[in-house]
Design an enzyme around this catalytic site. Structure first.
Site, PDB file in Angstrom:
ATOM      1  N   CYS A 142       0.820  -1.207   0.000  1.00  0.00           N
ATOM      2  CA  CYS A 142       0.000   0.000   0.000  1.00  0.00           C
ATOM      3  C   CYS A 142       0.859   1.264   0.000  1.00  0.00           C
ATOM      4  CB  CYS A 142      -0.915   0.011   1.232  1.00  0.00           C
ATOM      5  SG  CYS A 142      -2.178  -1.267   1.195  1.00  0.00           S
ATOM      6  N   SER A 201       9.288   3.388   7.186  1.00  0.00           N
ATOM      7  CA  SER A 201       7.827   3.356   7.255  1.00  0.00           C
ATOM      8  C   SER A 201       7.264   4.663   7.793  1.00  0.00           C
ATOM      9  CB  SER A 201       7.366   2.195   8.151  1.00  0.00           C
ATOM     10  OG  SER A 201       7.799   0.955   7.636  1.00  0.00           O
ATOM     11  N   ALA A 292     -16.917   5.527  13.278  1.00  0.00           N
ATOM     12  CA  ALA A 292     -16.258   4.565  12.385  1.00  0.00           C
ATOM     13  C   ALA A 292     -15.514   5.281  11.260  1.00  0.00           C
ATOM     14  CB  ALA A 292     -17.278   3.589  11.803  1.00  0.00           C
TER      15      ALA A 292
END
Length: 548
Positions: A142, A201, A292
């Site tokens: 990704c 990262s 959410a």
């Protein structure tokens, strides 16, 4: 990450171009002109030295218009070998990484270039079919799409891979070059090592990328083109990733607000809920997540990672929760409407809030009406509010049996953990430098392998020939035991003679790379081995034969 729509069709349709064209590998000054009739004319302009069989009387390289295509292809191969051999053997093959990642390219660009796992073997095959690519590997996640290659020529290898990336993705080369990065040899090695240890990262020290590097090796092991140098590089990176995590614990401690929220709740829960591990606390705890969105989704993911197998999620719309349920299948997620939020909170032991509401969702008056929590030993209902503006009134903490933590409480934890990880990253860099040196020594030692093999074969041919002559002179009544003794004696003599040269062809702490390569070239000259030139010719000839 799923490949963008249309990628499969684009990938299959854009195979590498026909490699038979003589102009693919030759600079413009080496193109053929029919009007020239003498090889001396070309030699005077290019400075080339032709092989002995082209002694100036033959017009094999430059014929009139009658020259057929087959002869031109053969001529181009011979010309390529003579013009480029010195360049290839003088400049050894290079490890190169060509890629885009979260630091250099937006997600829209990375999506277009993403290569699905099922396409990795075919991508490697197509890359290695290019004229100047010997080995290849693809690391597509990704956050990054990186191609690692062993290039026979740095410049041409990079150009070929860039053109290939443009064709399979549909992104113009000019746009691709704006976002790509290029690293060579030691820098490329160090980059992969930093990737595998989590130093490259977004979240410093995260561990998921090491699993992804492992998966590359597992998925393409045995694929032609995933050769000795590239596979050795990836395997070394995996070993290093494990070592750094073991020796520095760089992945310990939360470095995001969402992960810190989950860890904080874990620390505050009573030990009486332990089963076998601290993570089992969440398996015995009633959890409610309100919201959410992006932060709420991260909270849910971290909860599942910490052993939470069941939770209630309240959100204004059902679509986001349904998407999360589809993505996360390791836990039972119960979706409740916003109208049932207070009822769900009354039954929860831990409440996480992460909404964009501008007014508080929980007030002191509301929480006072909640029944006590179910902890066996004096626990409290935890409200962990990571929303800005806050979703839980600060005075809720005045309610008996309730405790409130907001985003400021978590920032201190995150800042401390980040500082700790930066310190550990400095330690990791020291380990990486050490491992880069070791890998480079191993890679450099491979340069002498063809010389070692050819030297041993040369000595073995002489040994076998002389033993046969000796045995033939000794007559037919020689016993097998004596024949075996003669063979053993001759083999022992050869091994002892070769021991010194072989030792000087290996790179170690007492011998520099330049000394090792000097010894290799000396042995090549003395015994007429020329292993690198013959290896180059074999690779070039194989490329042309494959194209034809």
């Amino acid at each position: 990450m799923a490949a963008p729509s249309g990628f499969g069709t684009s990938f299959a349709a854009n195979r590498c171009p026909n490699l038979a064209s003589s102009s693919v590998l030759l600079p413009s000054r080496f193109r053929f002109f029919p009007k020239l009739s003498k090889t001396e004319t070309i030699a005077s302009k290019t400075g080339l030295r032709f092989p002995p069989k082209y002694d100036g009387t033959s017009n094999a390289l430059v014929r009139e218009n009658k020259t057929d295509s087959k002869e031109i292809k053969f001529s181009s191969l011979e010309l390529l070998k003579t013009s480029s051999a010195n360049r290839y053997t003088k400049d050894r093959s290079s490890i190169v990484v060509i890629g885009l990642n979260v630091h250099t390219a937006p997600v829209e660009m990375r999506e277009k270039l993403s290569i699905p796992e099922a396409q990795w073997p075919r991508a490697i095959s197509e890359l290695c079919a290019l004229n100047h690519i010997d080995e290849a590997a693809v690391l597509s996640t990704c956050n990054r799409m990186e191609i690692y290659i062993v290039a026979l020529s740095q410049h041409r290898g990079v150009k070929e891979v860039t053109d290939w990336m443009s064709k399979v993705s549909g992104v113009p080369v000019s746009e691709l070059c704006q976002h790509r990065f290029l690293l060579y040899d030691k820098d490329a090695t160090r980059h992969l090592f930093e990737v595998s240890t989590g130093l490259d990262s977004v979240v410093l020290g995260e561990g998921q990328i090491l699993a992804q590097v492992k998966h590359v090796v597992k998925a393409v092991q045995g694929v032609p083109g995933f050769g000795r140098k590239i596979s050795g590089l990836f395997k070394h990176a995996i070993t290093l990733g494990k070592r750094v995590r073991t020796e520095t614990n760089i992945s310990m401690g939360s470095v995001s607000v969402s992960s810190a929220a989950v860890d904080l709740a874990l620390m505050k829960l009573p030990e009486s809920l332990y089963a076998n591990t601290p993570e089992s606390l969440y398996a015995n705890t009633r959890v409610l997540v309100v919201g959410a969105g992006k932060m709420g989704k991260l909270v849910i993911k971290h909860l599942v990672a910490k052993g939470c197998t069941k939770m209630v999620v309240v959100n204004r719309t059902e679509d986001k929760v349904a998407a999360i349920c589809k993505e996360i299948k390791d836990a039972e997620i119960v979706n409740k409407p916003l109208s049932e939020m207070l009822a769900c909170a009354a039954e929860a032991d831990v409440v996480f809030t992460s909404t964009t509401s501008e007014t508080p969702l929980f007030s002191k008056e509301q929480v006072q009406k909640f029944p006590p929590v179910t902890y066996q030993i004096g626990g409290q209902r935890l409200f962990i509010d990571i929303s800005v503006p806050r979703n839980v009134e600060s005075c809720v903490s005045d309610v008996e049996g309730a405790c409130v933590y907001n985003v400021d409480d978590l920032k201190d934890v995150v800042a401390a953990n980040k500082e700790d990880r930066f310190q550990k990253a400095m330690e990791a860099q020291g380990i990486i430098l050490e491992e880069v040196k070791q890998f480079e020594a191993w890679k450099d030692s491979l340069e002498t392998v063809p010389t070692i093999k050819k030297l041993r074969a040369y000595a073995e041919r002489i040994r076998a020939s002389e033993v046969d002559k000796c045995l033939s002179k000794m007559g037919d009544d020689v016993t097998n035991k004596r024949k075996e003794a003669v063979h053993d004696l001759s083999a022992s003599i050869v091994n002892k003679i070769l021991h010194g040269p072989m030792q000087h062809l290996r790179c170690d702490d007492t011998r520099s790379l330049s000394e090792m390569l000097e010894n290799m070239h000396a042995l090549n000259r003395i015994f007429g081995l020329d292993p690198e030139i013959s290896l180059l010719e074999e690779k070039i000839r194989a490329k042309f034969e494959q194209a034809q």
